[in-house]
Design a protein around this motif. Structure first.
Motif, PDB file in Angstrom:
ATOM      1  N   SER A  39       0.684  -1.395   0.057  1.00  0.00           N
ATOM      2  CA  SER A  39       0.176   0.300  -0.091  1.00  0.00           C
ATOM      3  C   SER A  39       0.696   1.381  -0.087  1.00  0.00           C
ATOM      4  CB  SER A  39      -1.105   0.313   1.666  1.00  0.00           C
ATOM      5  OG  SER A  39      -0.283   0.139   2.481  1.00  0.00           O
ATOM      6  N   ALA A  40       2.036   1.054   0.544  1.00  0.00           N
ATOM      7  CA  ALA A  40       3.194   2.315   0.787  1.00  0.00           C
ATOM      8  C   ALA A  40       3.293   3.001  -0.569  1.00  0.00           C
ATOM      9  CB  ALA A  40       3.938   2.495   1.384  1.00  0.00           C
ATOM     10  N   ASP A  41       3.262   1.704  -1.598  1.00  0.00           N
ATOM     11  CA  ASP A  41       4.114   1.979  -2.978  1.00  0.00           C
ATOM     12  C   ASP A  41       3.052   1.927  -3.646  1.00  0.00           C
ATOM     13  OD1 ASP A  41       6.773   1.122  -1.457  1.00  0.00           O
ATOM     14  OD2 ASP A  41       6.486  -0.689  -2.139  1.00  0.00           O
ATOM     15  N   LEU A  42       1.845   1.558  -3.452  1.00  0.00           N
ATOM     16  CA  LEU A  42       1.196   2.259  -4.703  1.00  0.00           C
ATOM     17  C   LEU A  42       0.730   3.666  -5.349  1.00  0.00           C
ATOM     18  CD1 LEU A  42      -2.137   0.269  -3.346  1.00  0.00           C
ATOM     19  CD2 LEU A  42      -0.636  -0.422  -5.046  1.00  0.00           C
ATOM     20  N   ALA A  43       1.137   4.587  -4.773  1.00  0.00           N
ATOM     21  CA  ALA A  43       0.909   5.973  -5.823  1.00  0.00           C
ATOM     22  C   ALA A  43       2.139   5.922  -6.358  1.00  0.00           C
ATOM     23  CB  ALA A  43       1.399   6.819  -4.971  1.00  0.00           C
ATOM     24  N   SER A  44       3.213   5.423  -6.065  1.00  0.00           N
ATOM     25  CA  SER A  44       4.556   5.387  -7.518  1.00  0.00           C
ATOM     26  C   SER A  44       4.469   4.594  -8.737  1.00  0.00           C
ATOM     27  CB  SER A  44       5.904   5.160  -6.715  1.00  0.00           C
ATOM     28  OG  SER A  44       5.871   4.063  -6.271  1.00  0.00           O
ATOM     29  N   LEU A  45       3.472   3.130  -7.512  1.00  0.00           N
ATOM     30  CA  LEU A  45       3.482   2.187  -9.006  1.00  0.00           C
ATOM     31  C   LEU A  45       2.194   2.818 -10.062  1.00  0.00           C
ATOM     32  CD1 LEU A  45       3.836  -1.111  -6.908  1.00  0.00           C
ATOM     33  CD2 LEU A  45       4.962  -0.159  -8.581  1.00  0.00           C
ATOM     34  N   ILE A  46       1.512   3.085  -9.610  1.00  0.00           N
ATOM     35  CA  ILE A  46      -0.326   3.589 -10.496  1.00  0.00           C
ATOM     36  C   ILE A  46       1.024   5.334 -11.270  1.00  0.00           C
ATOM     37  CG2 ILE A  46      -2.295   5.020 -10.103  1.00  0.00           C
ATOM     38  CD1 ILE A  46      -2.183   3.350  -7.801  1.00  0.00           C
ATOM     39  N   ALA A  47       1.343   5.468 -11.112  1.00  0.00           N
ATOM     40  CA  ALA A  47       2.198   7.015 -11.222  1.00  0.00           C
ATOM     41  C   ALA A  47       3.108   6.000 -12.422  1.00  0.00           C
ATOM     42  CB  ALA A  47       2.842   8.123 -10.820  1.00  0.00           C
ATOM     43  N   HIS A  48       3.771   4.844 -12.487  1.00  0.00           N
ATOM     44  CA  HIS A  48       4.352   4.612 -13.484  1.00  0.00           C
ATOM     45  C   HIS A  48       3.873   3.907 -14.630  1.00  0.00           C
ATOM     46  CE1 HIS A  48       8.126   4.476 -10.809  1.00  0.00           C
ATOM     47  NE2 HIS A  48       8.901   3.387 -11.776  1.00  0.00           N
ATOM     48  N   GLY A  49       2.256   3.349 -14.367  1.00  0.00           N
ATOM     49  CA  GLY A  49       1.339   2.821 -15.089  1.00  0.00           C
ATOM     50  C   GLY A  49       0.794   3.600 -16.287  1.00  0.00           C
ATOM     51  N   GLU A  50       0.658   5.010 -15.212  1.00  0.00           N
ATOM     52  CA  GLU A  50       0.452   5.938 -16.264  1.00  0.00           C
ATOM     53  C   GLU A  50       0.838   6.320 -16.982  1.00  0.00           C
ATOM     54  OE1 GLU A  50      -1.340   8.479 -12.541  1.00  0.00           O
ATOM     55  OE2 GLU A  50      -3.334   7.519 -12.963  1.00  0.00           O
ATOM     56  N   ALA A  51       2.663   6.673 -16.327  1.00  0.00           N
ATOM     57  CA  ALA A  51       3.570   7.091 -17.459  1.00  0.00           C
ATOM     58  C   ALA A  51       3.700   5.962 -18.283  1.00  0.00           C
ATOM     59  CB  ALA A  51       4.983   7.105 -16.865  1.00  0.00           C
ATOM     60  N   ALA A  52       3.204   4.710 -18.445  1.00  0.00           N
ATOM     61  CA  ALA A  52       4.073   4.146 -19.706  1.00  0.00           C
ATOM     62  C   ALA A  52       2.756   3.416 -20.295  1.00  0.00           C
ATOM     63  CB  ALA A  52       3.626   2.210 -19.053  1.00  0.00           C
ATOM     64  N   ILE A  53       1.512   3.949 -20.196  1.00  0.00           N
ATOM     65  CA  ILE A  53       0.236   3.635 -21.000  1.00  0.00           C
ATOM     66  C   ILE A  53       0.558   5.762 -21.704  1.00  0.00           C
ATOM     67  CG2 ILE A  53      -2.028   4.625 -20.837  1.00  0.00           C
ATOM     68  CD1 ILE A  53      -2.807   3.305 -18.830  1.00  0.00           C
ATOM     69  N   ALA A  54       0.307   6.619 -21.543  1.00  0.00           N
ATOM     70  CA  ALA A  54       1.324   8.236 -21.967  1.00  0.00           C
ATOM     71  C   ALA A  54       1.851   7.525 -23.266  1.00  0.00           C
ATOM     72  CB  ALA A  54       1.845   9.485 -21.162  1.00  0.00           C
TER      73      ALA A  54
END
Length: 107
Positions: A39-54
């Protein structure tokens, strides 16, 4: 092999092995038969996913623009984009982030 991503915060997300590998790589993680997204890492993991989509969208837009500039037919869109494939997992991760729980698979 199937990936079954689970969290107390929402419904399970099931992916075929190749798609689960792609999703984990988009999140900046190495594919593995078992794992945890804390849970502590979810914010950065979500950001990585959104960056990969972009990045995928930008690469497609560049390829289409280059094809138009060279009077060629633009490349076809993938049948299923990373955005479509990753969306259910990102939603589960967002719900887990709000609930303060982890996302696990293979356990």
């Amino acid at each position: 092999m199937l990936y079954k991503f689970k969290s107390k915060a929402g419904a399970d997300v099931i992916m075929l092995a190749a798609h689960g590998d792609q999703a984990l790589q988009a999140l900046g993680r190495d594919p593995a038969p078992q794992g945890i997204l804390q849970s502590a890492d979810l914010a950065s993991l979500i950001a990585h996913g959104e960056a990969a989509i972009a990045q995928e969208q930008q690469a497609f837009d560049r390829a289409a623009e280059e094809a138009r500039a060279e009077d060629r037919k633009p490349p076809p869109r993938p049948e299923v984009t990373l955005r479509q494939r990753l969306w259910p997992l990102l939603e589960l991760m967002r719900a887990a982030q709000v609930a303060g729980t982890d996302v696990v698979w293979g356990v």
